[in-house]
Write a protein that holds these residues in place. Structure first.
Motif, short mmCIF file in Angstrom:
data_model
loop_
_atom_site.label_atom_id
_atom_site.label_comp_id
_atom_site.label_asym_id
_atom_site.label_seq_id
_atom_site.Cartn_x
_atom_site.Cartn_y
_atom_site.Cartn_z
N SER A 216 0.78 -1.11 -0.08
CA SER A 216 0.18 0.13 -0.07
C SER A 216 0.70 1.31 0.03
O SER A 216 0.52 2.39 0.48
N LEU A 217 1.98 1.05 -0.48
CA LEU A 217 3.08 2.38 -0.52
C LEU A 217 3.03 2.74 -2.15
O LEU A 217 3.39 2.01 -2.96
N TYR A 218 2.66 4.18 -1.73
CA TYR A 218 2.92 4.87 -3.18
C TYR A 218 3.97 5.81 -3.59
O TYR A 218 3.85 6.68 -2.50
N VAL A 219 4.68 5.75 -4.51
CA VAL A 219 5.56 6.87 -4.53
C VAL A 219 5.55 7.76 -5.58
O VAL A 219 4.84 7.65 -6.74
N LEU A 220 5.70 9.18 -5.43
CA LEU A 220 5.63 10.15 -5.97
C LEU A 220 7.19 10.61 -6.57
O LEU A 220 7.86 11.25 -5.52
N ALA A 221 7.63 10.62 -7.45
CA ALA A 221 9.19 10.70 -7.64
C ALA A 221 9.41 12.38 -7.86
O ALA A 221 8.64 13.04 -8.20
N ASP A 222 10.94 12.62 -7.88
CA ASP A 222 11.19 13.84 -8.24
C ASP A 222 11.17 14.13 -9.78
O ASP A 222 11.16 13.21 -10.47
N PRO A 223 11.20 15.21 -10.05
CA PRO A 223 11.12 15.72 -11.55
C PRO A 223 12.49 15.14 -12.18
O PRO A 223 13.54 15.21 -11.54
N PRO A 224 12.30 14.55 -13.72
CA PRO A 224 13.49 13.97 -14.10
C PRO A 224 14.25 15.29 -14.71
O PRO A 224 15.51 14.69 -14.82
N TYR A 225 13.91 16.41 -14.82
CA TYR A 225 14.86 17.24 -15.43
C TYR A 225 14.90 18.21 -14.47
O TYR A 225 13.98 18.83 -13.75
#
Length: 391
Positions: A216-225
């Motif tokens: 139930s862990l959802y990841v919001l990643a950093d911007p790629p650029y």
């Protein structure tokens, strides 16, 4: 009028008689006296309509907690009202975490019991309990302290312990590492989310954020650029958090090691800041500066808690020295285990999954449990303080 099955589970004859007497005031109840835990489960399993379990946990607590957890997981139509002749904050937390919706103490006060039953039968089957999301930021103004490892493992352990939806946000806009630590290749990132903030709902979030291996862990990643990060404003961070609160029970934020506006916005919105340091003089001086800044920002002293990472009992700087330098108690100590952590990072596997028996994996697990229990207590305290004061 369609009857609602109400299963009463207790070993005490007098308690059963009182429950039957009071519950009979609800004409819509079809009362059933269970002969034990297995009988209660079988009876409830037979019902496809709305039902209620009234469980007395004064005896056989562990078996009944397991029953409540099983029913809550397998039968969403059943609501649980729990009770005990020896209530305490910790017991109530255990019961509610297992899945009970209401609690009343024994001896039973008729008004409280009937009010709790009324709440259960009037609540729509699919209605979620009011979400009291907690935002936990992991921060240090010095790089290389281990905050990303702490944030990642803490988020995963919270997901395992609570079984609730957990969001893990990477606010390291230039050098985010969470996706590397978890070996993820997400299709969407925080920039995309902020650009579409007005379209976001629970379905959008749970289908767009990267879910970690069926948990139930959802990841919001950093911007790629790098350039994308320049357009992110502090107000957007606040709006993002407010939007995520409707879907997630916990939001864990790996905050960049700087005092830029975006990071201050994250800290401002946090319920708890884990200020990470190590036991050496430069790191402690930086931690001291953080505490001074947080004081100027008007943060409550309990909002910020000190986590000493890579702690060793034989360090030259002892626990008492850290407390003296920072004028603040240590909230948690994560033991030093260089090889376990580096192997975990290099393989993109959280240390608790790669080797759950290591001291550092156990520490992350205990920290998650400690935080979840304490925050749960705060949520429950106001609700149940009258119950506990009257027993």
């Amino acid at each position: 009028m369609q009857k609602i099955l109400a299963v009463i589970l207790s070993e005490e004859f007098s308690t059963i008689e009182v429950l039957k007497l009071y519950a009979s005031e609800f004409e819509q109840f079809d009362l059933y006296e269970a002969k034990g835990v297995e009988d209660a489960f079988e009876k409830i399993s037979e019902s496809t309509d709305k039902s209620v379990l009234i469980a007395d946990l004064s005896n056989n607590k562990s078996d009944k907690l397991a029953l409540i957890q099983k029913i809550s997981s397998l039968n969403k139509n059943c609501k649980v009202l729990a009770m005990s002749d020896n209530p305490s904050v910790n017991l109530i937390i255990e019961i509610m975490r297992a899945g009970a919706k209401e609690f009343v103490p024994i001896p039973i006060i008729k008004g409280e019991f009937l009010e709790s039953l009324k709440k259960l039968i009037e609540e729509p089957i699919n209605q979620k309990s009011k979400n009291k999301c907690k935002i936990i930021s992991v921060f240090s103004n010095k790089g290389g302290i281990g905050k990303t490892s702490l944030a990642t493992n803490l988020a995963l352990e919270l997901a395992k312990i609570t079984k609730e939806n957990i969001a893990l946000i990477d606010l390291n806009f230039q050098t985010g590492d969470i996706t590397t630590f978890l070996d993820l290749k997400p299709s969407f990132n925080i920039s995309y989310m902020l650009e579409n903030i007005d379209k976001i709902n629970e379905t959008f979030l749970l289908s767009t954020l990267e879910r970690y291996k069926g948990t139930s862990l959802y990841v919001l990643a950093d911007p790629p650029y790098f350039k994308q990060a320049d357009n992110i404003k502090p107000q957007q961070i606040t709006k993002l958090f407010n939007t995520l609160k409707d879907t997630f029970s916990y939001i864990i934020v790996d905050v960049e090691a700087s005092f830029e506006g975006k990071n201050i916005a994250a800290l401002d919105n946090s319920d708890l800041i884990l200020l990470v340091t190590v036991a050496n003089l430069p790191a402690l001086r930086n931690t001291q500066r953080c505490l001074e800044l947080f004081d100027k920002l008007g943060y409550d002293k309990n909002k910020t808690q000190i986590v000493v990472n890579r702690y060793m009992e034989n360090d030259e700087i002892k626990q008492e020295d850290v407390k003296k330098v920072l004028s603040k108690d240590i909230y948690w100590k994560v033991p030093n285990n260089y090889f376990a952590i580096m192997s975990s990072i290099n393989k993109g596997i959280p240390v608790s999954e790669m080797n759950p028996l290591t001291n550092v994996a156990q520490s992350y697990r205990e920290l998650a449990k400690h935080i979840a229990d304490n925050l749960y207590k705060l949520n429950m305290q106001e609700r149940f303080e009258n119950i506990l004061n009257n027993t």
